[in-house]
Write a protein that holds these residues in place. Structure first.
Motif, PDB file in Angstrom:
ATOM      1  N   THR A 135       2.768   5.877 -11.515  1.00 52.10           N
ATOM      2  CA  THR A 135       2.684   6.873 -12.562  1.00 52.10           C
ATOM      3  C   THR A 135       3.919   6.794 -13.341  1.00 52.10           C
ATOM      4  OG1 THR A 135       0.855   8.148 -11.379  1.00 52.10           O
ATOM      5  CG2 THR A 135       1.962   8.983 -13.532  1.00 52.10           C
ATOM      6  N   GLU A 136       4.982   6.762 -12.694  1.00 51.89           N
ATOM      7  CA  GLU A 136       6.485   6.943 -13.245  1.00 51.89           C
ATOM      8  C   GLU A 136       6.814   5.375 -13.457  1.00 51.89           C
ATOM      9  OE1 GLU A 136      10.819   8.376 -11.675  1.00 51.89           O
ATOM     10  OE2 GLU A 136       8.954   8.848 -10.265  1.00 51.89           O
ATOM     11  N   PHE A 137       6.557   4.491 -12.885  1.00 55.38           N
ATOM     12  CA  PHE A 137       6.861   3.068 -13.125  1.00 55.38           C
ATOM     13  C   PHE A 137       5.507   2.207 -13.501  1.00 55.38           C
ATOM     14  CE2 PHE A 137      10.166   5.085 -10.429  1.00 55.38           C
ATOM     15  CZ  PHE A 137      11.303   4.856 -11.059  1.00 55.38           C
ATOM     16  N   ARG A 138       5.084   2.420 -14.478  1.00 58.51           N
ATOM     17  CA  ARG A 138       3.742   1.835 -14.836  1.00 58.51           C
ATOM     18  C   ARG A 138       3.557   0.052 -14.787  1.00 58.51           C
ATOM     19  NH1 ARG A 138       0.299   5.434 -16.641  1.00 58.51           N
ATOM     20  NH2 ARG A 138       1.182   7.574 -17.053  1.00 58.51           N
ATOM     21  N   ASP A 139       4.783  -0.407 -14.653  1.00 65.06           N
ATOM     22  CA  ASP A 139       4.736  -2.136 -14.924  1.00 65.06           C
ATOM     23  C   ASP A 139       4.807  -2.526 -13.381  1.00 65.06           C
ATOM     24  OD1 ASP A 139       7.336  -0.854 -14.776  1.00 65.06           O
ATOM     25  OD2 ASP A 139       7.997  -2.563 -16.153  1.00 65.06           O
ATOM     26  N   VAL A 140       5.102  -1.478 -12.544  1.00 63.69           N
ATOM     27  CA  VAL A 140       4.897  -2.212 -11.017  1.00 63.69           C
ATOM     28  C   VAL A 140       3.608  -3.108 -10.796  1.00 63.69           C
ATOM     29  CG1 VAL A 140       4.283  -1.649  -8.668  1.00 63.69           C
ATOM     30  CG2 VAL A 140       6.393  -0.561 -10.131  1.00 63.69           C
ATOM     31  N   LYS A 141       3.937  -4.243 -10.030  1.00 69.92           N
ATOM     32  CA  LYS A 141       2.968  -4.922  -9.428  1.00 69.92           C
ATOM     33  C   LYS A 141       2.930  -4.969  -7.895  1.00 69.92           C
ATOM     34  CE  LYS A 141       1.567  -6.721 -13.525  1.00 69.92           C
ATOM     35  NZ  LYS A 141       0.228  -6.157 -14.103  1.00 69.92           N
ATOM     36  N   LEU A 142       1.655  -4.541  -7.319  1.00 68.78           N
ATOM     37  CA  LEU A 142       1.514  -4.174  -5.973  1.00 68.78           C
ATOM     38  C   LEU A 142       1.058  -5.519  -5.234  1.00 68.78           C
ATOM     39  CD1 LEU A 142       2.729  -2.264  -4.008  1.00 68.78           C
ATOM     40  CD2 LEU A 142       0.498  -1.069  -4.041  1.00 68.78           C
ATOM     41  N   HIS A 143       1.447  -6.054  -4.286  1.00 71.67           N
ATOM     42  CA  HIS A 143       0.829  -7.176  -3.361  1.00 71.67           C
ATOM     43  C   HIS A 143       0.455  -6.879  -2.096  1.00 71.67           C
ATOM     44  CE1 HIS A 143       2.079 -10.772  -6.291  1.00 71.67           C
ATOM     45  NE2 HIS A 143       2.446  -9.621  -6.819  1.00 71.67           N
ATOM     46  N   MET A 144      -0.642  -7.096  -1.826  1.00 70.84           N
ATOM     47  CA  MET A 144      -1.169  -7.154  -0.432  1.00 70.84           C
ATOM     48  C   MET A 144      -0.543  -8.126   0.436  1.00 70.84           C
ATOM     49  SD  MET A 144      -2.821  -5.168   1.984  1.00 70.84           S
ATOM     50  CE  MET A 144      -3.407  -5.490   3.407  1.00 70.84           C
ATOM     51  N   VAL A 145       0.237  -7.869   1.485  1.00 67.21           N
ATOM     52  CA  VAL A 145       0.931  -9.147   2.273  1.00 67.21           C
ATOM     53  C   VAL A 145       0.450  -9.232   3.847  1.00 67.21           C
ATOM     54  CG1 VAL A 145       2.783  -9.530   0.677  1.00 67.21           C
ATOM     55  CG2 VAL A 145       3.051  -7.730   2.798  1.00 67.21           C
ATOM     56  N   GLY A 146      -0.380  -8.065   4.376  1.00 69.48           N
ATOM     57  CA  GLY A 146      -0.754  -7.993   5.583  1.00 69.48           C
ATOM     58  C   GLY A 146      -2.080  -8.649   5.787  1.00 69.48           C
ATOM     59  N   GLN A 147      -2.603  -8.416   6.980  1.00 71.43           N
ATOM     60  CA  GLN A 147      -4.040  -8.783   7.219  1.00 71.43           C
ATOM     61  C   GLN A 147      -4.930  -7.665   6.661  1.00 71.43           C
ATOM     62  OE1 GLN A 147      -3.483 -12.026   8.577  1.00 71.43           O
ATOM     63  NE2 GLN A 147      -5.355 -11.661   9.423  1.00 71.43           N
ATOM     64  N   LEU A 148      -5.904  -8.167   6.124  1.00 79.55           N
ATOM     65  CA  LEU A 148      -6.813  -6.989   5.548  1.00 79.55           C
ATOM     66  C   LEU A 148      -8.256  -7.168   6.116  1.00 79.55           C
ATOM     67  CD1 LEU A 148      -7.327  -5.364   3.003  1.00 79.55           C
ATOM     68  CD2 LEU A 148      -7.928  -7.359   1.827  1.00 79.55           C
ATOM     69  N   GLN A 149      -8.568  -6.028   6.572  1.00 83.03           N
ATOM     70  CA  GLN A 149      -9.956  -5.792   6.947  1.00 83.03           C
ATOM     71  C   GLN A 149     -10.969  -5.689   5.906  1.00 83.03           C
ATOM     72  OE1 GLN A 149      -9.122  -1.916   9.065  1.00 83.03           O
ATOM     73  NE2 GLN A 149      -8.901  -3.029  10.913  1.00 83.03           N
ATOM     74  N   SER A 150     -12.295  -6.405   6.242  1.00 84.21           N
ATOM     75  CA  SER A 150     -13.115  -6.481   5.093  1.00 84.21           C
ATOM     76  C   SER A 150     -13.455  -5.230   4.741  1.00 84.21           C
ATOM     77  CB  SER A 150     -14.468  -7.218   5.890  1.00 84.21           C
ATOM     78  OG  SER A 150     -13.901  -8.416   6.263  1.00 84.21           O
ATOM     79  N   ASN A 151     -13.558  -4.163   5.681  1.00 86.40           N
ATOM     80  CA  ASN A 151     -14.118  -2.819   5.282  1.00 86.40           C
ATOM     81  C   ASN A 151     -13.157  -1.865   4.474  1.00 86.40           C
ATOM     82  OD1 ASN A 151     -12.212  -2.128   7.117  1.00 86.40           O
ATOM     83  ND2 ASN A 151     -13.558  -0.927   8.572  1.00 86.40           N
ATOM     84  N   LYS A 152     -11.788  -2.704   4.295  1.00 91.93           N
ATOM     85  CA  LYS A 152     -10.941  -2.219   3.150  1.00 91.93           C
ATOM     86  C   LYS A 152     -10.852  -2.763   1.955  1.00 91.93           C
ATOM     87  CE  LYS A 152      -9.062   0.823   6.432  1.00 91.93           C
ATOM     88  NZ  LYS A 152      -9.089   2.279   6.199  1.00 91.93           N
ATOM     89  N   ALA A 153     -12.088  -3.600   1.674  1.00 92.31           N
ATOM     90  CA  ALA A 153     -11.578  -4.533   0.505  1.00 92.31           C
ATOM     91  C   ALA A 153     -11.873  -3.604  -0.842  1.00 92.31           C
ATOM     92  CB  ALA A 153     -12.850  -5.459   0.519  1.00 92.31           C
ATOM     93  N   ALA A 154     -12.717  -2.583  -0.724  1.00 93.43           N
ATOM     94  CA  ALA A 154     -12.717  -1.725  -2.077  1.00 93.43           C
ATOM     95  C   ALA A 154     -11.303  -1.236  -2.379  1.00 93.43           C
ATOM     96  CB  ALA A 154     -13.818  -0.690  -1.769  1.00 93.43           C
TER      97      ALA A 154
END
Length: 222
Positions: A73-92
């Motif tokens: 909200t404060e830094f609106r141009d931030v890009k966030l990358h997921m770099v760890g293992q991702l569980q299918s139930n966390k896809a949403a």
């Protein structure tokens, strides 16, 4: 004079090293620095944001949910990358929170992400994570399964940016980075997510387009 452990100075030094490695490799393309903020508190992240950095990486959905909404909200141009293992139930949550995912490594996750991207109308670039050292304890698809995973991802509407790897520890990363680079060319992929605090310069010389740097940016923990 600023201390070397100040975030702005650490950031400047990392970028200088990146530029030097790119110059030695005769590269003039964009190389993205992902500041790995996993396990870091908001007060540790904010100084890097204030120094102008905008690309960050988290390895857990719940950590991203707790830290980043207010910061973005404060830094609106931030890009966030997921770099760890991702569980299918966390896809949403992952599709909602992140701007890129570096750990697409199995068909079940392809299906979960494709469903959520379509539902949310948000198609974010993904890297196929490759188990480059064939280590049983690590995530990532087998080298021989890249073509199949790539085909299924594209058929499902997932934008595949490139390949990602984490080489074995305790040995030279050079042959593993070189192999990932060759695999990307073989499969017609342009981007490579490889290289961390101890080896990002080597990764850049071998073609990395995204380097994932944590300790060298945030400093060692007390």
């Amino acid at each position: 004079m600023p201390h070397i452990d100040q975030p702005s100075e650490l950031l400047r030094n990392i970028k200088l090293k990146m530029d030097k490695a790119a110059s030695l490799a005769r590269r003039d393309d964009d190389i993205h620095l992902i500041a790995i903020s996993k396990t870091r508190e908001v007060e540790e992240i904010r100084p890097l944001l204030q120094a102008g950095h905008r690309i960050f990486g988290e390895n857990r959905v719940q950590d991203a949910e707790s830290k980043w909404p207010d910061l973005r909200t404060e830094f609106r141009d931030v890009k966030l990358h997921m770099v760890g293992q991702l569980q299918s139930n966390k896809a949403a949550q992952a599709v909602r929170l992140f701007d890129a995912i570096h750990s697409l490594d199995r068909v079940s996750l392809v299906k979960a992400l494709a469903k959520e991207m379509k539902q949310q109308g948000r198609y974010i670039p993904c890297f196929l994570q490759v188990n480059i050292g064939e280590e049983s304890q690590k995530g990532g698809c087998e080298i021989g399964n890249i073509a199949d995973l790539l085909e299924k991802s594209k058929a499902s509407g997932i934008p595949v940016a490139g390949l990602m790897c984490v080489p074995p520890t305790g040995v030279s990363p050079t042959p593993y980075f070189a192999l990932l680079s060759q695999l990307a060319k073989t499969h017609g992929l342009r981007e490579l997510s490889m290289g961390m605090s101890g080896d990002f310069e080597t990764a850049i010389k071998l073609g990395a387009t995204h380097v994932r740097v944590g300790t060298a940016l945030f400093g060692a923990r007390d």
